[in-house]
Design a protein around this motif. Structure first.
Motif, PDB file in Angstrom:
ATOM      1  N   ARG A 102      59.468  29.925  43.810  1.00 33.83           N
ATOM      2  CA  ARG A 102      58.236  29.322  44.320  1.00 33.83           C
ATOM      3  C   ARG A 102      58.344  27.801  44.263  1.00 33.83           C
ATOM      4  N   LEU A 103      58.202  27.168  45.430  1.00 31.89           N
ATOM      5  CA  LEU A 103      58.091  25.715  45.488  1.00 31.89           C
ATOM      6  C   LEU A 103      56.608  25.376  45.432  1.00 31.89           C
ATOM      7  N   LEU A 104      56.255  24.307  44.734  1.00 33.11           N
ATOM      8  CA  LEU A 104      54.836  24.020  44.535  1.00 33.11           C
ATOM      9  C   LEU A 104      54.155  23.523  45.804  1.00 33.11           C
ATOM     10  N   TYR A 105      54.889  22.855  46.678  1.00 32.31           N
ATOM     11  CA  TYR A 105      54.280  22.283  47.883  1.00 32.31           C
ATOM     12  C   TYR A 105      54.953  22.847  49.138  1.00 32.31           C
ATOM     13  N   ASP A 106      54.128  23.083  50.173  1.00 24.30           N
ATOM     14  CA  ASP A 106      54.673  23.528  51.458  1.00 24.30           C
ATOM     15  C   ASP A 106      55.467  22.416  52.124  1.00 24.30           C
ATOM     16  N   THR A 107      54.978  21.187  51.963  1.00 23.30           N
ATOM     17  CA  THR A 107      55.690  20.034  52.514  1.00 23.30           C
ATOM     18  C   THR A 107      55.813  18.984  51.412  1.00 23.30           C
ATOM     19  N   PRO A 108      56.872  18.183  51.450  1.00 23.01           N
ATOM     20  CA  PRO A 108      57.114  17.228  50.371  1.00 23.01           C
ATOM     21  C   PRO A 108      55.967  16.232  50.204  1.00 23.01           C
ATOM     22  N   ARG A 109      55.812  15.762  48.977  1.00 22.00           N
ATOM     23  CA  ARG A 109      54.820  14.726  48.689  1.00 22.00           C
ATOM     24  C   ARG A 109      55.533  13.447  48.278  1.00 22.00           C
ATOM     25  N   ARG A 110      54.717  12.395  48.112  1.00 20.09           N
ATOM     26  CA  ARG A 110      55.297  11.094  47.799  1.00 20.09           C
ATOM     27  C   ARG A 110      55.541  10.970  46.298  1.00 20.09           C
ATOM     28  N   GLY A 111      56.781  10.592  45.950  1.00 22.45           N
ATOM     29  CA  GLY A 111      57.119  10.347  44.553  1.00 22.45           C
ATOM     30  C   GLY A 111      57.441   8.889  44.317  1.00 22.45           C
ATOM     31  N   THR A 112      58.042   8.632  43.185  1.00 26.21           N
ATOM     32  CA  THR A 112      58.390   7.273  42.769  1.00 26.21           C
ATOM     33  C   THR A 112      59.064   6.462  43.858  1.00 26.21           C
ATOM     34  N   ALA A 113      58.617   5.239  44.020  1.00 29.96           N
ATOM     35  CA  ALA A 113      59.299   4.263  44.869  1.00 29.96           C
ATOM     36  C   ALA A 113      59.537   4.780  46.289  1.00 29.96           C
ATOM     37  N   GLY A 114      58.544   5.486  46.819  1.00 32.02           N
ATOM     38  CA  GLY A 114      58.649   5.957  48.201  1.00 32.02           C
ATOM     39  C   GLY A 114      59.560   7.152  48.398  1.00 32.02           C
ATOM     40  N   SER A 115      59.973   7.797  47.296  1.00 35.38           N
ATOM     41  CA  SER A 115      60.793   9.005  47.427  1.00 35.38           C
ATOM     42  C   SER A 115      59.929  10.153  47.945  1.00 35.38           C
ATOM     43  N   ARG A 116      60.596  11.229  48.369  1.00 32.89           N
ATOM     44  CA  ARG A 116      59.900  12.451  48.782  1.00 32.89           C
ATOM     45  C   ARG A 116      60.270  13.538  47.788  1.00 32.89           C
ATOM     46  N   ILE A 117      59.247  14.269  47.305  1.00 27.33           N
ATOM     47  CA  ILE A 117      59.488  15.183  46.180  1.00 27.33           C
ATOM     48  C   ILE A 117      58.870  16.553  46.417  1.00 27.33           C
ATOM     49  N   ASN A 118      59.457  17.535  45.718  1.00 25.37           N
ATOM     50  CA  ASN A 118      58.852  18.855  45.604  1.00 25.37           C
ATOM     51  C   ASN A 118      59.260  19.402  44.233  1.00 25.37           C
ATOM     52  N   PHE A 119      58.629  20.482  43.818  1.00 21.59           N
ATOM     53  CA  PHE A 119      58.892  21.045  42.492  1.00 21.59           C
ATOM     54  C   PHE A 119      59.092  22.550  42.598  1.00 21.59           C
ATOM     55  N   VAL A 120      59.954  23.092  41.721  1.00 29.95           N
ATOM     56  CA  VAL A 120      60.068  24.539  41.530  1.00 29.95           C
ATOM     57  C   VAL A 120      59.158  24.908  40.367  1.00 29.95           C
ATOM     58  N   HIS A 121      58.392  25.992  40.533  1.00 23.16           N
ATOM     59  CA  HIS A 121      57.515  26.417  39.438  1.00 23.16           C
ATOM     60  C   HIS A 121      58.355  26.730  38.198  1.00 23.16           C
ATOM     61  N   PRO A 122      57.921  26.233  37.036  1.00 20.21           N
ATOM     62  CA  PRO A 122      58.736  26.442  35.819  1.00 20.21           C
ATOM     63  C   PRO A 122      58.965  27.918  35.486  1.00 20.21           C
ATOM     64  N   LYS A 123      58.054  28.792  35.897  1.00 10.43           N
ATOM     65  CA  LYS A 123      58.242  30.223  35.607  1.00 10.43           C
ATOM     66  C   LYS A 123      59.374  30.825  36.436  1.00 10.43           C
ATOM     67  N   ASP A 124      59.780  30.144  37.507  1.00  7.99           N
ATOM     68  CA  ASP A 124      60.893  30.623  38.340  1.00  7.99           C
ATOM     69  C   ASP A 124      62.200  29.903  38.026  1.00  7.99           C
ATOM     70  N   ALA A 125      62.182  29.044  37.013  1.00  4.83           N
ATOM     71  CA  ALA A 125      63.385  28.257  36.695  1.00  4.83           C
ATOM     72  C   ALA A 125      63.616  28.234  35.186  1.00  4.83           C
ATOM     73  N   GLY A 126      63.417  29.383  34.565  1.00 14.40           N
ATOM     74  CA  GLY A 126      63.746  29.498  33.148  1.00 14.40           C
ATOM     75  C   GLY A 126      62.911  28.624  32.239  1.00 14.40           C
ATOM     76  N   GLY A 127      61.666  28.353  32.647  1.00 15.78           N
ATOM     77  CA  GLY A 127      60.787  27.559  31.790  1.00 15.78           C
ATOM     78  C   GLY A 127      60.935  26.060  31.949  1.00 15.78           C
ATOM     79  N   VAL A 128      61.671  25.660  33.008  1.00 16.42           N
ATOM     80  CA  VAL A 128      61.873  24.227  33.262  1.00 16.42           C
ATOM     81  C   VAL A 128      61.185  23.849  34.569  1.00 16.42           C
ATOM     82  N   LEU A 129      60.317  22.845  34.522  1.00 15.58           N
ATOM     83  CA  LEU A 129      59.744  22.297  35.754  1.00 15.58           C
ATOM     84  C   LEU A 129      60.827  21.447  36.418  1.00 15.58           C
TER      85      LEU A 129
END
Ligand code: V0V
Length: 136
Positions: A102-129
């Motif tokens: 599970r990815l948290l966002y359907d489309t990337p969001r804005r991260g640090t310094a104009g980067s584009r980011i998305n996240f994997v739910h920690p429950k789908d990655a061994g407890g790691v966000l």
């Protein structure tokens, strides 16, 4: 594909106190600082050593209803996320979705310094966000 570790994120209650702690204890310097309203964070990026490697990201809540505030309430200060650099965050997200994560966002969001980011739910990655970062 993952290119390298981009940064490790640590949740802190007080950004200025944490910056002082890392400067005085480990000699780390702040190389970037910003408030990300969408994510509800005040953050500082710290260089480690000669600054060519992964960075340390200090994350403090900008709002009481933010992800970092919730993390601090539940878990207290500490490691909150592990971020990898990718060349194309949409392609990397699609590849992981195709593997059933599970990815948290359907489309990337804005991260640090104009980067584009998305996240994997920690429950789908061994407890790691896991964060995916496509630098600006
Ligand atoms: C929650 N859980 C975690 C976790 N946060 N496990 C490991 N690491 C974390 N950081 C566990 C929690 O203990 C529960 O486990 C379960 O996940 C709860 O899942 P949930 O109810 O679906 O979700 P919430 O409401 O606890 O929220 C967790 C997520 C949220 C990850 C969905 O924090 C989020 O949306 N994060 C992405 C945005 C973010 O973190 N922004 C701040 C950084 P049990 O108790 O059920 O076993 S902004 C940033 O990094 C920027 C700007 C950047 O790098 O550029």
């Amino acid at each position: 594909d993952l290119l390298r570790i981009d940064h490790v994120g640590i949740a802190v209650p007080d950004l200025d106190a944490a910056k002082d702690f890392y400067a005085e204890t480990f000699g780390m310097r702040v190389v970037h600082e910003e408030t990300n309203e969408e994510q509800g964070v005040r953050e500082a990026m710290l260089a480690v050593g000669d600054g060519t490697g992964p960075r340390l990201q200090l994350l403090a809540p900008a709002r009481p209803d933010s992800a970092i505030a919730k993390f601090l309430d539940r878990s207290g200060p500490g490691l909150q996320q592990l971020a990898y650099t990718v060349a194309d965050v949409e392609a990397a997200s699609a590849a992981l979705r195709a593997r059933g994560l599970r990815l948290l966002y359907d489309t990337p969001r804005r991260g640090t310094a104009g980067s584009r980011i998305n996240f994997v739910h920690p429950k789908d990655a061994g407890g790691v966000l896991v964060e995916l970062v496509e630098p600006a």
